[in-house]
Design a protein around this motif. Structure first.
Motif, PDB file in Angstrom:
ATOM      1  N   TYR A   1       0.819  -1.209   0.000  1.00 48.81           N
ATOM      2  CA  TYR A   1       0.000   0.000   0.000  1.00 48.81           C
ATOM      3  C   TYR A   1       0.852   1.257   0.000  1.00 48.81           C
ATOM      4  O   TYR A   1       0.354   2.344  -0.273  1.00 48.81           O
ATOM      5  N   LYS A   2       2.127   1.119   0.284  1.00 51.35           N
ATOM      6  CA  LYS A   2       3.035   2.272   0.241  1.00 51.35           C
ATOM      7  C   LYS A   2       3.655   2.455  -1.144  1.00 51.35           C
ATOM      8  O   LYS A   2       4.464   3.351  -1.337  1.00 51.35           O
ATOM      9  N   GLY A   3       3.271   1.602  -2.062  1.00 44.49           N
ATOM     10  CA  GLY A   3       3.819   1.708  -3.407  1.00 44.49           C
ATOM     11  C   GLY A   3       5.107   0.948  -3.605  1.00 44.49           C
ATOM     12  O   GLY A   3       5.743   1.065  -4.662  1.00 44.49           O
ATOM     13  N   ASP A   4       5.516   0.140  -2.616  1.00 43.14           N
ATOM     14  CA  ASP A   4       6.740  -0.638  -2.760  1.00 43.14           C
ATOM     15  C   ASP A   4       6.517  -1.798  -3.716  1.00 43.14           C
ATOM     16  O   ASP A   4       5.427  -2.361  -3.792  1.00 43.14           O
ATOM     17  N   ASN A   5       7.556  -2.167  -4.447  1.00 43.14           N
ATOM     18  CA  ASN A   5       7.516  -3.341  -5.325  1.00 43.14           C
ATOM     19  C   ASN A   5       8.417  -4.416  -4.740  1.00 43.14           C
ATOM     20  O   ASN A   5       9.615  -4.210  -4.563  1.00 43.14           O
ATOM     21  N   LEU A   6       7.834  -5.570  -4.429  1.00 43.17           N
ATOM     22  CA  LEU A   6       8.592  -6.666  -3.846  1.00 43.17           C
ATOM     23  C   LEU A   6       8.696  -7.801  -4.856  1.00 43.17           C
ATOM     24  O   LEU A   6       7.714  -8.154  -5.506  1.00 43.17           O
ATOM     25  N   LYS A   7       9.881  -8.382  -4.976  1.00 39.03           N
ATOM     26  CA  LYS A   7      10.099  -9.489  -5.899  1.00 39.03           C
ATOM     27  C   LYS A   7      10.761 -10.638  -5.164  1.00 39.03           C
ATOM     28  O   LYS A   7      11.656 -10.434  -4.338  1.00 39.03           O
ATOM     29  N   GLU A   8      10.302 -11.858  -5.462  1.00 41.68           N
ATOM     30  CA  GLU A   8      10.921 -13.040  -4.886  1.00 41.68           C
ATOM     31  C   GLU A   8      10.597 -14.250  -5.755  1.00 41.68           C
ATOM     32  O   GLU A   8       9.621 -14.233  -6.513  1.00 41.68           O
ATOM     33  N   SER A   9      11.400 -15.261  -5.666  1.00 39.12           N
ATOM     34  CA  SER A   9      11.171 -16.493  -6.418  1.00 39.12           C
ATOM     35  C   SER A   9      10.332 -17.440  -5.580  1.00 39.12           C
ATOM     36  O   SER A   9      10.637 -17.685  -4.410  1.00 39.12           O
ATOM     37  N   ARG A  10       9.260 -17.974  -6.184  1.00 37.48           N
ATOM     38  CA  ARG A  10       8.384 -18.888  -5.450  1.00 37.48           C
ATOM     39  C   ARG A  10       7.708 -19.831  -6.441  1.00 37.48           C
ATOM     40  O   ARG A  10       7.227 -19.407  -7.482  1.00 37.48           O
ATOM     41  N   ARG A  11       7.678 -21.101  -6.097  1.00 36.61           N
ATOM     42  CA  ARG A  11       7.011 -22.077  -6.949  1.00 36.61           C
ATOM     43  C   ARG A  11       5.506 -22.001  -6.721  1.00 36.61           C
ATOM     44  O   ARG A  11       5.045 -21.958  -5.580  1.00 36.61           O
ATOM     45  N   ILE A  12       4.742 -21.966  -7.796  1.00 41.05           N
ATOM     46  CA  ILE A  12       3.291 -21.966  -7.688  1.00 41.05           C
ATOM     47  C   ILE A  12       2.702 -23.081  -8.537  1.00 41.05           C
ATOM     48  O   ILE A  12       3.339 -23.557  -9.478  1.00 41.05           O
ATOM     49  N   TYR A  13       1.499 -23.490  -8.171  1.00 39.70           N
ATOM     50  CA  TYR A  13       0.801 -24.555  -8.892  1.00 39.70           C
ATOM     51  C   TYR A  13      -0.538 -23.999  -9.369  1.00 39.70           C
ATOM     52  O   TYR A  13      -1.264 -23.359  -8.607  1.00 39.70           O
ATOM     53  N   ILE A  14      -0.871 -24.243 -10.627  1.00 34.94           N
ATOM     54  CA  ILE A  14      -2.118 -23.754 -11.207  1.00 34.94           C
ATOM     55  C   ILE A  14      -2.985 -24.952 -11.584  1.00 34.94           C
ATOM     56  O   ILE A  14      -2.540 -25.841 -12.316  1.00 34.94           O
ATOM     57  N   HIS A  15      -4.205 -24.956 -11.081  1.00 33.71           N
ATOM     58  CA  HIS A  15      -5.164 -26.012 -11.401  1.00 33.71           C
ATOM     59  C   HIS A  15      -6.293 -25.406 -12.233  1.00 33.71           C
ATOM     60  O   HIS A  15      -6.883 -24.395 -11.852  1.00 33.71           O
ATOM     61  N   TYR A  16      -6.594 -26.023 -13.358  1.00 36.38           N
ATOM     62  CA  TYR A  16      -7.659 -25.542 -14.240  1.00 36.38           C
ATOM     63  C   TYR A  16      -8.889 -26.443 -14.110  1.00 36.38           C
ATOM     64  O   TYR A  16      -8.778 -27.665 -14.023  1.00 36.38           O
ATOM     65  N   TYR A  17     -10.064 -25.811 -14.121  1.00 36.48           N
ATOM     66  CA  TYR A  17     -11.311 -26.547 -13.958  1.00 36.48           C
ATOM     67  C   TYR A  17     -12.334 -26.072 -14.993  1.00 36.48           C
ATOM     68  O   TYR A  17     -12.238 -24.964 -15.515  1.00 36.48           O
ATOM     69  N   TYR A  18     -13.314 -26.941 -15.214  1.00 35.50           N
ATOM     70  CA  TYR A  18     -14.419 -26.586 -16.099  1.00 35.50           C
ATOM     71  C   TYR A  18     -15.726 -26.947 -15.411  1.00 35.50           C
ATOM     72  O   TYR A  18     -15.921 -28.087 -14.980  1.00 35.50           O
ATOM     73  N   ASN A  19     -16.622 -25.961 -15.292  1.00 39.10           N
ATOM     74  CA  ASN A  19     -17.927 -26.150 -14.662  1.00 39.10           C
ATOM     75  C   ASN A  19     -18.996 -26.033 -15.740  1.00 39.10           C
ATOM     76  O   ASN A  19     -19.269 -24.939 -16.238  1.00 39.10           O
ATOM     77  N   ILE A  20     -19.595 -27.163 -16.108  1.00 36.89           N
ATOM     78  CA  ILE A  20     -20.546 -27.174 -17.216  1.00 36.89           C
ATOM     79  C   ILE A  20     -21.809 -26.358 -16.886  1.00 36.89           C
ATOM     80  O   ILE A  20     -22.383 -25.710 -17.756  1.00 36.89           O
ATOM     81  N   ASP A  21     -22.231 -26.389 -15.627  1.00 39.42           N
ATOM     82  CA  ASP A  21     -23.414 -25.609 -15.233  1.00 39.42           C
ATOM     83  C   ASP A  21     -23.130 -24.117 -15.320  1.00 39.42           C
ATOM     84  O   ASP A  21     -23.969 -23.337 -15.792  1.00 39.42           O
ATOM     85  N   GLN A  22     -21.937 -23.717 -14.860  1.00 41.48           N
ATOM     86  CA  GLN A  22     -21.574 -22.306 -14.936  1.00 41.48           C
ATOM     87  C   GLN A  22     -21.435 -21.851 -16.380  1.00 41.48           C
ATOM     88  O   GLN A  22     -21.798 -20.725 -16.738  1.00 41.48           O
ATOM     89  N   ALA A  23     -20.924 -22.739 -17.225  1.00 38.81           N
ATOM     90  CA  ALA A  23     -20.783 -22.408 -18.653  1.00 38.81           C
ATOM     91  C   ALA A  23     -22.152 -22.138 -19.275  1.00 38.81           C
ATOM     92  O   ALA A  23     -22.317 -21.184 -20.054  1.00 38.81           O
ATOM     93  N   ALA A  24     -23.134 -22.978 -18.930  1.00 38.00           N
ATOM     94  CA  ALA A  24     -24.486 -22.788 -19.467  1.00 38.00           C
ATOM     95  C   ALA A  24     -25.092 -21.477 -18.977  1.00 38.00           C
ATOM     96  O   ALA A  24     -25.723 -20.736 -19.747  1.00 38.00           O
ATOM     97  N   ASP A  25     -24.901 -21.174 -17.688  1.00 35.71           N
ATOM     98  CA  ASP A  25     -25.429 -19.916 -17.136  1.00 35.71           C
ATOM     99  C   ASP A  25     -24.758 -18.703 -17.774  1.00 35.71           C
ATOM    100  O   ASP A  25     -25.424 -17.706 -18.097  1.00 35.71           O
ATOM    101  N   ASP A  26     -23.434 -18.785 -17.952  1.00 35.39           N
ATOM    102  CA  ASP A  26     -22.703 -17.669 -18.573  1.00 35.39           C
ATOM    103  C   ASP A  26     -23.172 -17.432 -20.005  1.00 35.39           C
ATOM    104  O   ASP A  26     -23.305 -16.287 -20.444  1.00 35.39           O
ATOM    105  N   GLU A  27     -23.416 -18.536 -20.723  1.00 35.65           N
ATOM    106  CA  GLU A  27     -23.859 -18.392 -22.118  1.00 35.65           C
ATOM    107  C   GLU A  27     -25.251 -17.763 -22.190  1.00 35.65           C
ATOM    108  O   GLU A  27     -25.512 -16.913 -23.048  1.00 35.65           O
ATOM    109  N   LYS A  28     -26.139 -18.163 -21.303  1.00 35.57           N
ATOM    110  CA  LYS A  28     -27.478 -17.573 -21.276  1.00 35.57           C
ATOM    111  C   LYS A  28     -27.410 -16.076 -20.986  1.00 35.57           C
ATOM    112  O   LYS A  28     -28.070 -15.266 -21.640  1.00 35.57           O
ATOM    113  N   ASP A  29     -26.603 -15.706 -19.989  1.00 40.43           N
ATOM    114  CA  ASP A  29     -26.468 -14.284 -19.639  1.00 40.43           C
ATOM    115  C   ASP A  29     -25.881 -13.487 -20.804  1.00 40.43           C
ATOM    116  O   ASP A  29     -26.309 -12.364 -21.081  1.00 40.43           O
ATOM    117  N   PHE A  30     -24.885 -14.086 -21.464  1.00 36.50           N
ATOM    118  CA  PHE A  30     -24.243 -13.394 -22.581  1.00 36.50           C
ATOM    119  C   PHE A  30     -25.213 -13.222 -23.749  1.00 36.50           C
ATOM    120  O   PHE A  30     -25.264 -12.156 -24.375  1.00 36.50           O
TER     121      PHE A  30
END
Length: 210
Positions: A1-30
């Motif tokens: 919040y003070k505007g500082d930029n911090l950098k560090e090396s860290r391993r991260i894991y990304i998991h991808y998912y698909y929700n068929i019900d949410q896809a249908a709702d999103d398509e209807k709204d769109f």
């Protein structure tokens, strides 16, 4: 919040998912949004905030004889819809996709419950006249969230999530009547076997008349 930029090396894991019900709702709204945009252009009642959407998804031309003709940019629509229903979770701890999703859902339940409790317990505004009263309100809310987290955990372990939502489960148990009068023993109304089993699934002894 003070505007500082911090950098560090860290391993991260990304998991991808698909929700068929949410896809249908999103398509209807769109699709509803596209229809609304077309109607705005055809009626000549354009909305300034929608100009970027007009340019992105719609082509149109206006002639004195035929008026405004509106067509949808199919390629742009397909490009947007291809991502409907997908979401990703990022963690810096080693875990499989199922565990990551369960942790996220448990956290989501508590956050939503916190929002609901702010309304039900009037916690959006503290409206207290002393620090002691504020501590009391916060304590009640904290205990309520503990109960809710426990119920969610038991529902997952006993595979009740396929049959009930949390409000649905509580509604099932809410039909049990209990009568208490000063100087007399507690009386619990009739309980069917299915309701008793729900108590056992939740790790709680069913209430009985004293």
């Amino acid at each position: 919040y003070k505007g500082d930029n911090l950098k560090e090396s860290r391993r991260i894991y990304i998991h991808y998912y698909y929700n068929i019900d949410q896809a249908a709702d999103d398509e209807k709204d769109f699709d509803r949004k596209l229809i609304s945009l077309k109607q705005e252009l055809e009626s000549g009642e354009r909305v300034l905030q929608h100009e970027k959407l007009y340019q992105q998804f719609i082509t149109w031309k206006t002639t004195p004889k035929r008026g405004t003709q509106v067509m949808v940019k199919e390629e742009s629509v397909i490009e947007v819809k291809r991502y409907f229903g997908f979401f990703a979770l990022i963690t810096n701890e080693t875990m499989n996709a199922v565990t990551a999703l369960e942790l996220y859902r448990n956290k989501d339940v508590v956050e939503k419950a916190f929002g609901n409790l702010k309304e039900r317990l009037n916690m959006r505004r503290t409206l207290v006249s002393s620090e002691q009263s504020l501590d009391g309100k916060l304590f009640v809310q904290f205990v309520a969230l503990i109960y809710l987290s426990y119920i969610k955990k038991q529902m997952q372990e006993k595979d009740l999530v396929k049959r009930f939502s949390i409000p649905g489960l509580l509604d099932k148990l809410d039909v049990i009547e209990c009568f208490e009068q000063p100087g007399k023993a507690l009386q619990v109304g009739e309980m069917v076997e299915k309701l008793e089993q729900l108590y056992y699934d939740l790790g709680v002894t069913p209430p009985t008349s004293l």
